[in-house]
Design a protein around this motif. Structure first.
Motif, PDB file in Angstrom:
ATOM      1  N   GLY A  40      29.839  44.197  39.098  1.00 27.50           N
ATOM      2  CA  GLY A  40      29.946  45.250  39.345  1.00 27.50           C
ATOM      3  C   GLY A  40      30.527  45.330  40.925  1.00 27.50           C
ATOM      4  N   SER A  41      29.855  44.718  41.577  1.00 27.40           N
ATOM      5  CA  SER A  41      30.372  44.705  43.013  1.00 27.40           C
ATOM      6  C   SER A  41      31.921  44.112  43.233  1.00 27.40           C
ATOM      7  CB  SER A  41      29.382  43.842  43.953  1.00 27.40           C
ATOM      8  OG  SER A  41      28.161  44.512  43.893  1.00 27.40           O
ATOM      9  N   ALA A  42      32.184  43.134  42.262  1.00 24.94           N
ATOM     10  CA  ALA A  42      33.516  42.699  42.413  1.00 24.94           C
ATOM     11  C   ALA A  42      34.395  43.742  41.959  1.00 24.94           C
ATOM     12  CB  ALA A  42      33.534  41.109  41.559  1.00 24.94           C
ATOM     13  N   VAL A  43      34.271  44.274  40.760  1.00 24.42           N
ATOM     14  CA  VAL A  43      35.077  45.143  40.087  1.00 24.42           C
ATOM     15  C   VAL A  43      35.314  46.384  41.149  1.00 24.42           C
ATOM     16  CG1 VAL A  43      35.550  46.892  38.391  1.00 24.42           C
ATOM     17  CG2 VAL A  43      34.764  44.631  37.780  1.00 24.42           C
ATOM     18  N   LYS A  44      34.010  46.647  41.984  1.00 22.42           N
ATOM     19  CA  LYS A  44      34.206  47.803  42.852  1.00 22.42           C
ATOM     20  C   LYS A  44      35.111  47.431  44.100  1.00 22.42           C
ATOM     21  CE  LYS A  44      31.476  50.097  46.195  1.00 22.42           C
ATOM     22  NZ  LYS A  44      29.955  50.289  46.830  1.00 22.42           N
ATOM     23  N   LEU A  86      37.622  45.363  43.913  1.00 18.55           N
ATOM     24  CA  LEU A  86      38.952  45.411  43.540  1.00 18.55           C
ATOM     25  C   LEU A  86      39.483  46.892  43.317  1.00 18.55           C
ATOM     26  CD1 LEU A  86      41.571  43.843  42.563  1.00 18.55           C
ATOM     27  CD2 LEU A  86      40.411  44.172  39.994  1.00 18.55           C
ATOM     28  N   TYR A  87      38.802  47.761  42.605  1.00 16.53           N
ATOM     29  CA  TYR A  87      38.971  48.975  42.397  1.00 16.53           C
ATOM     30  C   TYR A  87      39.113  49.652  43.891  1.00 16.53           C
ATOM     31  CZ  TYR A  87      38.726  53.880  40.781  1.00 16.53           C
ATOM     32  OH  TYR A  87      38.896  55.119  40.605  1.00 16.53           O
ATOM     33  N   LEU A  88      38.414  49.569  44.987  1.00 17.80           N
ATOM     34  CA  LEU A  88      38.655  50.166  46.135  1.00 17.80           C
ATOM     35  C   LEU A  88      40.019  49.552  46.775  1.00 17.80           C
ATOM     36  CD1 LEU A  88      34.843  50.969  47.388  1.00 17.80           C
ATOM     37  CD2 LEU A  88      36.598  52.362  46.465  1.00 17.80           C
ATOM     38  N   SER A  89      40.444  48.607  46.461  1.00 17.19           N
ATOM     39  CA  SER A  89      41.490  47.928  47.318  1.00 17.19           C
ATOM     40  C   SER A  89      42.688  48.792  47.395  1.00 17.19           C
ATOM     41  CB  SER A  89      41.975  46.500  46.569  1.00 17.19           C
ATOM     42  OG  SER A  89      43.061  46.070  47.222  1.00 17.19           O
ATOM     43  N   SER A  90      43.377  48.839  48.489  1.00 15.73           N
ATOM     44  CA  SER A  90      44.524  49.706  48.682  1.00 15.73           C
ATOM     45  C   SER A  90      45.878  48.823  48.115  1.00 15.73           C
ATOM     46  CB  SER A  90      44.638  49.746  50.325  1.00 15.73           C
ATOM     47  OG  SER A  90      44.763  48.542  50.928  1.00 15.73           O
ATOM     48  N   LYS A  91      45.394  47.706  47.726  1.00 15.36           N
ATOM     49  CA  LYS A  91      46.568  47.063  47.007  1.00 15.36           C
ATOM     50  C   LYS A  91      46.975  47.251  45.526  1.00 15.36           C
ATOM     51  CE  LYS A  91      45.391  43.294  50.087  1.00 15.36           C
ATOM     52  NZ  LYS A  91      44.671  41.800  50.046  1.00 15.36           N
ATOM     53  N   ILE A  92      45.893  47.939  45.051  1.00 16.37           N
ATOM     54  CA  ILE A  92      46.369  48.324  43.570  1.00 16.37           C
ATOM     55  C   ILE A  92      47.256  49.545  43.388  1.00 16.37           C
ATOM     56  CG2 ILE A  92      44.069  47.247  42.856  1.00 16.37           C
ATOM     57  CD1 ILE A  92      42.997  49.872  42.188  1.00 16.37           C
ATOM     58  N   SER A  93      47.976  49.706  42.268  1.00 17.54           N
ATOM     59  CA  SER A  93      48.714  50.708  41.943  1.00 17.54           C
ATOM     60  C   SER A  93      47.976  52.083  41.208  1.00 17.54           C
ATOM     61  CB  SER A  93      49.990  50.465  41.124  1.00 17.54           C
ATOM     62  OG  SER A  93      49.443  50.192  39.987  1.00 17.54           O
ATOM     63  N   GLU A 142      48.476  52.827  38.318  1.00 26.13           N
ATOM     64  CA  GLU A 142      48.585  52.507  37.104  1.00 26.13           C
ATOM     65  C   GLU A 142      47.213  51.399  36.736  1.00 26.13           C
ATOM     66  OE1 GLU A 142      50.933  50.093  33.790  1.00 26.13           O
ATOM     67  OE2 GLU A 142      51.998  50.398  35.682  1.00 26.13           O
ATOM     68  N   GLN A 143      47.270  50.793  37.729  1.00 24.79           N
ATOM     69  CA  GLN A 143      46.162  49.485  37.708  1.00 24.79           C
ATOM     70  C   GLN A 143      44.631  49.994  37.968  1.00 24.79           C
ATOM     71  OE1 GLN A 143      47.771  47.338  40.844  1.00 24.79           O
ATOM     72  NE2 GLN A 143      49.148  45.723  39.452  1.00 24.79           N
ATOM     73  N   SER A 144      44.705  51.273  38.823  1.00 26.99           N
ATOM     74  CA  SER A 144      43.530  51.933  38.898  1.00 26.99           C
ATOM     75  C   SER A 144      42.785  52.381  37.544  1.00 26.99           C
ATOM     76  CB  SER A 144      43.816  53.083  39.990  1.00 26.99           C
ATOM     77  OG  SER A 144      42.447  53.635  39.996  1.00 26.99           O
ATOM     78  N   ARG A 145      43.752  52.981  36.803  1.00 26.51           N
ATOM     79  CA  ARG A 145      43.283  53.488  35.392  1.00 26.51           C
ATOM     80  C   ARG A 145      42.777  52.281  34.610  1.00 26.51           C
ATOM     81  NH1 ARG A 145      47.648  56.585  36.681  1.00 26.51           N
ATOM     82  NH2 ARG A 145      49.316  55.676  35.692  1.00 26.51           N
ATOM     83  N   ILE A 146      43.647  51.142  34.816  1.00 27.76           N
ATOM     84  CA  ILE A 146      43.229  49.883  33.895  1.00 27.76           C
ATOM     85  C   ILE A 146      41.964  49.405  34.239  1.00 27.76           C
ATOM     86  CG2 ILE A 146      43.646  47.582  33.625  1.00 27.76           C
ATOM     87  CD1 ILE A 146      46.804  48.134  33.885  1.00 27.76           C
ATOM     88  N   ILE A 147      41.544  49.635  35.643  1.00 24.58           N
ATOM     89  CA  ILE A 147      40.255  49.221  36.122  1.00 24.58           C
ATOM     90  C   ILE A 147      39.070  50.136  35.537  1.00 24.58           C
ATOM     91  CG2 ILE A 147      38.747  48.619  38.260  1.00 24.58           C
ATOM     92  CD1 ILE A 147      41.584  47.748  39.635  1.00 24.58           C
ATOM     93  N   GLU A 148      39.521  51.348  35.862  1.00 28.85           N
ATOM     94  CA  GLU A 148      38.600  52.410  35.551  1.00 28.85           C
ATOM     95  C   GLU A 148      37.933  52.203  33.949  1.00 28.85           C
ATOM     96  OE1 GLU A 148      40.405  56.367  36.162  1.00 28.85           O
ATOM     97  OE2 GLU A 148      40.356  56.016  38.340  1.00 28.85           O
ATOM     98  N   LYS A 149      38.881  51.736  33.106  1.00 29.02           N
ATOM     99  CA  LYS A 149      38.350  51.829  31.816  1.00 29.02           C
ATOM    100  C   LYS A 149      37.297  50.798  31.685  1.00 29.02           C
ATOM    101  CE  LYS A 149      42.457  53.287  29.632  1.00 29.02           C
ATOM    102  NZ  LYS A 149      43.967  52.736  28.950  1.00 29.02           N
ATOM    103  N   LYS A 150      37.439  49.484  32.394  1.00 29.13           N
ATOM    104  CA  LYS A 150      36.183  48.538  32.442  1.00 29.13           C
ATOM    105  C   LYS A 150      35.184  48.844  33.259  1.00 29.13           C
ATOM    106  CE  LYS A 150      38.041  45.140  29.767  1.00 29.13           C
ATOM    107  NZ  LYS A 150      37.345  44.637  28.818  1.00 29.13           N
ATOM    108  N   PHE A 151      35.431  49.304  34.447  1.00 29.71           N
ATOM    109  CA  PHE A 151      34.373  49.758  35.510  1.00 29.71           C
ATOM    110  C   PHE A 151      33.221  50.744  35.037  1.00 29.71           C
ATOM    111  CE2 PHE A 151      33.887  51.009  40.050  1.00 29.71           C
ATOM    112  CZ  PHE A 151      32.824  50.117  40.260  1.00 29.71           C
ATOM    113  N   ASP A 172      34.543  58.802  40.358  1.00 33.20           N
ATOM    114  CA  ASP A 172      34.668  60.217  40.495  1.00 33.20           C
ATOM    115  C   ASP A 172      35.027  60.584  42.022  1.00 33.20           C
ATOM    116  OD1 ASP A 172      34.536  60.813  37.689  1.00 33.20           O
ATOM    117  OD2 ASP A 172      32.291  61.270  37.758  1.00 33.20           O
ATOM    118  N   ARG A 173      34.076  59.684  42.769  1.00 32.69           N
ATOM    119  CA  ARG A 173      34.284  59.970  44.163  1.00 32.69           C
ATOM    120  C   ARG A 173      35.638  59.492  44.675  1.00 32.69           C
ATOM    121  NH1 ARG A 173      34.825  57.785  48.813  1.00 32.69           N
ATOM    122  NH2 ARG A 173      33.491  58.607  50.408  1.00 32.69           N
ATOM    123  N   GLU A 174      36.233  58.352  44.386  1.00 40.63           N
ATOM    124  CA  GLU A 174      37.384  57.892  44.463  1.00 40.63           C
ATOM    125  C   GLU A 174      38.490  58.883  44.200  1.00 40.63           C
ATOM    126  OE1 GLU A 174      38.539  55.784  47.190  1.00 40.63           O
ATOM    127  OE2 GLU A 174      36.309  56.132  47.350  1.00 40.63           O
TER     128      GLU A 174
END
Length: 183
Positions: free
Chosen positions: A78-82, A84-91, A93-102, A114-116
C-alpha cells in the motif's frame, strides 16, 4: 541470484525494477543482520525505481502493479502504490490505472484517492460552490488551506471566517480577506 531470500521474484528483474548490483548490496546487508525485514529492501527498491524514472509508460505502471499485487506485505504494498500514485511523474491516464488497483488496499486508499482528486481540482479549476462544499465536507485542513490560498471569492472566505470552523482556518480566511480588501 537467490531472489527469494529477500522476497523478490524473477519479475522484479524482468521488469527492470531490480538490478543485480542493488540486489547483491541488499543481500549483503540482510546477511550481515543490518535489517531482518525483507519488505524494507523491496520497498527501497520500488522507491528508488520511482525516484529515478523521468516518466512512466503504461506498460511500466502495469508491471509495477503486477509486482505489488503479489506482494505478501500488504502494508508495504500500500505504501509503495501510494508513493507511485502521488508521484508528479504519472499522467492522468496512469492515475486512473493505479486507482483501480489502489482501491483494493482498503478504505484508507480510497480516502487518499478522493483527497488527491479534490487537491487536483483545487489546483486546476476555479473554485465553484460544488468544489467548496466537497472540500469542506472532506474535512482535510491542508485542502482547506489550499482552497483559501487559491481563491479570491469573498463569499467563500467569509464562510470560512465564521465560527463553525477552527481558529486556524478562521485566521487564514481572515488574513486573506484583509489582503483582498487592501487591494
Amino acid at each position: 541470484m537467490n531472489l527469494e531470500e529477500l522476497g523478490y521474484t524473477q519479475k522484479w528483474i524482468e521488469y527492470k525494477i531490480l538490478d543485480e548490483k542493488n540486489f547483491t548490496s541488499q543481500l549483503a546487508d540482510y546477511q550481515n543482520g543490518r535489517d531482518e525485514n525483507t519488505e524494507h529492501y523491496r520497498y527501497a527498491t520500488l522507491r528508488n525505481w520511482i525516484e529515478n524514472k523521468i516518466n512512466f509508460s503504461n506498460y511500466e505502471i502495469n508491471n509495477f502493479l503486477e509486482i505489488i499485487t503479489a506482494e505478501p506485505d500488504i502494508s508495504m504494498a500500500g505504501s509503495a502504490v501510494k508513493l507511485l500514485y502521488l508521484s508528479s511523474k504519472i499522467s492522468e491516464e496512469q492515475s486512473r490505472i493505479i486507482e483501480k488497483k489502489f482501491k483494493l488496499f482498503g478504505e484508507w486508499a480510497v480516502k487518499l484517492i478522493d483527497r488527491e482528486a479534490i487537491n487536483r481540482r483545487l489546483l486546476q479549476e476555479e473554485l465553484t460552490h460544488d468544489l467548496f462544499i466537497k472540500t469542506i465536507e472532506f474535512g482535510d485542513h491542508n485542502l482547506i488551506r489550499l482552497m483559501i490560498y487559491r481563491t479570491n471569492n469573498i463569499a467563500f472566505l467569509n464562510e470560512l471566517n465564521s465560527n463553525i470552523y477552527s481558529k486556524k482556518i478562521r485566521n487564514l480566511a481572515s488574513e486573506k480577506l484583509k489582503k483582498l480588501n487592501l487591494n
